[in-house]
Write an enzyme that holds these catalytic residues in place. Sequence first.
Site, PDB file in Angstrom:
ATOM      1  N   PHE A  23     -41.431   7.710 -16.719  1.00  0.00           N
ATOM      2  CA  PHE A  23     -40.487   6.696 -16.243  1.00  0.00           C
ATOM      3  C   PHE A  23     -40.175   5.738 -17.387  1.00  0.00           C
ATOM      4  O   PHE A  23     -41.069   5.321 -18.113  1.00  0.00           O
ATOM      5  CB  PHE A  23     -41.073   5.939 -15.042  1.00  0.00           C
ATOM      6  CG  PHE A  23     -40.054   5.150 -14.282  1.00  0.00           C
ATOM      7  CD1 PHE A  23     -39.200   5.775 -13.392  1.00  0.00           C
ATOM      8  CD2 PHE A  23     -39.939   3.784 -14.473  1.00  0.00           C
ATOM      9  CE1 PHE A  23     -38.251   5.052 -12.686  1.00  0.00           C
ATOM     10  CE2 PHE A  23     -39.002   3.048 -13.774  1.00  0.00           C
ATOM     11  CZ  PHE A  23     -38.151   3.680 -12.881  1.00  0.00           C
ATOM     12  N   SER A  61     -46.193   4.694 -14.769  1.00  0.00           N
ATOM     13  CA  SER A  61     -47.369   3.934 -15.205  1.00  0.00           C
ATOM     14  C   SER A  61     -48.457   3.860 -14.143  1.00  0.00           C
ATOM     15  O   SER A  61     -49.639   3.758 -14.471  1.00  0.00           O
ATOM     16  CB  SER A  61     -46.950   2.523 -15.629  1.00  0.00           C
ATOM     17  OG  SER A  61     -46.151   2.594 -16.791  1.00  0.00           O
ATOM     18  N   GLU A  63     -49.543   6.205 -12.413  1.00  0.00           N
ATOM     19  CA  GLU A  63     -50.357   7.421 -12.500  1.00  0.00           C
ATOM     20  C   GLU A  63     -51.203   7.502 -13.772  1.00  0.00           C
ATOM     21  O   GLU A  63     -51.987   8.435 -13.941  1.00  0.00           O
ATOM     22  CB  GLU A  63     -49.457   8.656 -12.400  1.00  0.00           C
ATOM     23  CG  GLU A  63     -48.824   8.852 -11.040  1.00  0.00           C
ATOM     24  CD  GLU A  63     -47.613   7.950 -10.784  1.00  0.00           C
ATOM     25  OE1 GLU A  63     -47.362   7.654  -9.602  1.00  0.00           O
ATOM     26  OE2 GLU A  63     -46.929   7.532 -11.747  1.00  0.00           O
ATOM     27  N   ALA A  85     -43.890   1.748 -19.695  1.00  0.00           N
ATOM     28  CA  ALA A  85     -42.961   0.620 -19.747  1.00  0.00           C
ATOM     29  C   ALA A  85     -42.575   0.264 -18.321  1.00  0.00           C
ATOM     30  O   ALA A  85     -41.961   1.071 -17.626  1.00  0.00           O
ATOM     31  CB  ALA A  85     -41.729   0.969 -20.571  1.00  0.00           C
ATOM     32  N   VAL A  86     -42.970  -0.923 -17.904  1.00  0.00           N
ATOM     33  CA  VAL A  86     -42.638  -1.402 -16.567  1.00  0.00           C
ATOM     34  C   VAL A  86     -41.730  -2.616 -16.750  1.00  0.00           C
ATOM     35  O   VAL A  86     -42.127  -3.606 -17.365  1.00  0.00           O
ATOM     36  CB  VAL A  86     -43.900  -1.778 -15.764  1.00  0.00           C
ATOM     37  CG1 VAL A  86     -43.525  -2.148 -14.337  1.00  0.00           C
ATOM     38  CG2 VAL A  86     -44.909  -0.634 -15.770  1.00  0.00           C
ATOM     39  N   ILE A  87     -40.518  -2.492 -16.233  1.00  0.00           N
ATOM     40  CA  ILE A  87     -39.514  -3.538 -16.403  1.00  0.00           C
ATOM     41  C   ILE A  87     -39.265  -4.194 -15.047  1.00  0.00           C
ATOM     42  O   ILE A  87     -39.011  -3.506 -14.056  1.00  0.00           O
ATOM     43  CB  ILE A  87     -38.222  -2.946 -16.998  1.00  0.00           C
ATOM     44  CG1 ILE A  87     -38.549  -2.292 -18.351  1.00  0.00           C
ATOM     45  CG2 ILE A  87     -37.151  -4.030 -17.143  1.00  0.00           C
ATOM     46  CD1 ILE A  87     -37.455  -1.426 -18.917  1.00  0.00           C
ATOM     47  N   THR A  91     -37.611  -6.543  -6.873  1.00  0.00           N
ATOM     48  CA  THR A  91     -38.619  -6.424  -5.817  1.00  0.00           C
ATOM     49  C   THR A  91     -40.013  -6.631  -6.406  1.00  0.00           C
ATOM     50  O   THR A  91     -40.195  -6.601  -7.621  1.00  0.00           O
ATOM     51  CB  THR A  91     -38.558  -5.030  -5.157  1.00  0.00           C
ATOM     52  OG1 THR A  91     -38.978  -4.048  -6.114  1.00  0.00           O
ATOM     53  CG2 THR A  91     -37.151  -4.707  -4.669  1.00  0.00           C
ATOM     54  N   HIS A  93     -42.310  -4.612  -6.654  1.00  0.00           N
ATOM     55  CA  HIS A  93     -42.845  -3.344  -7.147  1.00  0.00           C
ATOM     56  C   HIS A  93     -43.462  -3.498  -8.544  1.00  0.00           C
ATOM     57  O   HIS A  93     -44.519  -2.938  -8.837  1.00  0.00           O
ATOM     58  CB  HIS A  93     -41.727  -2.294  -7.160  1.00  0.00           C
ATOM     59  CG  HIS A  93     -42.176  -0.930  -7.542  1.00  0.00           C
ATOM     60  ND1 HIS A  93     -42.948  -0.139  -6.713  1.00  0.00           N
ATOM     61  CD2 HIS A  93     -41.975  -0.202  -8.668  1.00  0.00           C
ATOM     62  CE1 HIS A  93     -43.193   1.005  -7.310  1.00  0.00           C
ATOM     63  NE2 HIS A  93     -42.613   0.990  -8.499  1.00  0.00           N
ATOM     64  N   PHE A 118     -54.591  -0.088 -23.701  1.00  0.00           N
ATOM     65  CA  PHE A 118     -53.571  -0.387 -22.697  1.00  0.00           C
ATOM     66  C   PHE A 118     -52.242  -0.626 -23.403  1.00  0.00           C
ATOM     67  O   PHE A 118     -51.943  -1.723 -23.850  1.00  0.00           O
ATOM     68  CB  PHE A 118     -53.975  -1.610 -21.870  1.00  0.00           C
ATOM     69  CG  PHE A 118     -53.033  -1.907 -20.743  1.00  0.00           C
ATOM     70  CD1 PHE A 118     -53.028  -1.118 -19.609  1.00  0.00           C
ATOM     71  CD2 PHE A 118     -52.157  -2.978 -20.817  1.00  0.00           C
ATOM     72  CE1 PHE A 118     -52.163  -1.390 -18.551  1.00  0.00           C
ATOM     73  CE2 PHE A 118     -51.296  -3.267 -19.774  1.00  0.00           C
ATOM     74  CZ  PHE A 118     -51.296  -2.467 -18.642  1.00  0.00           C
TER      75      PHE A 118
END
EC number: 2.5.1.78
Length: 158
Positions: A23, A61, A63, A85-87, A91, A93, A118
């Site tokens: 992702f 991420s 998983e 990468a979490v953007i 929400t 989430h 990490f």
Amino acid sequence: MATIEGTFEKSSSLKVAIVIARFNDLITNKLLSGCLDCLSRHGIDVSESSNQIDVAWVPGSFELPIISQELARTGKYEVLITLGAVIRGDTPHFDVVVSEASKGIATVSRETGVPIIFGVLTTDTMQQALERAGIKNNLGWSYALQALEMGSLMKAVT
């Protein structure tokens, strides 16, 4: 008093696994490139036929911890690097994924005794993520350096 530190020398024999989230792969592929470049410049064979490094792709991420756990339990790797990468969106989430990924990875590292870096970017915008995975400042390189240092440090203390 003894001072124990990891070094970046003699790291060419290190066995490394990279667990990477698919992702936001526009970002994670850049992090992977920076990571592999650093490892290669420090003597680690990153070729397709290498027996020093393996790359495992996961959907996102969230998983990262479960596959990191399975790889760490094999005893084959001296250090793992997680890349994601979490953007932030509209929400909650983002908060759930970041919290669970970070807690899960930390837990796996403590329970297995294998250092896990990490390398999950947590940004508010895509632009911020691109800046952290770009040519001028690719944090993938930094994550690889952390892995080399921790691999060396673990050898020094065990």
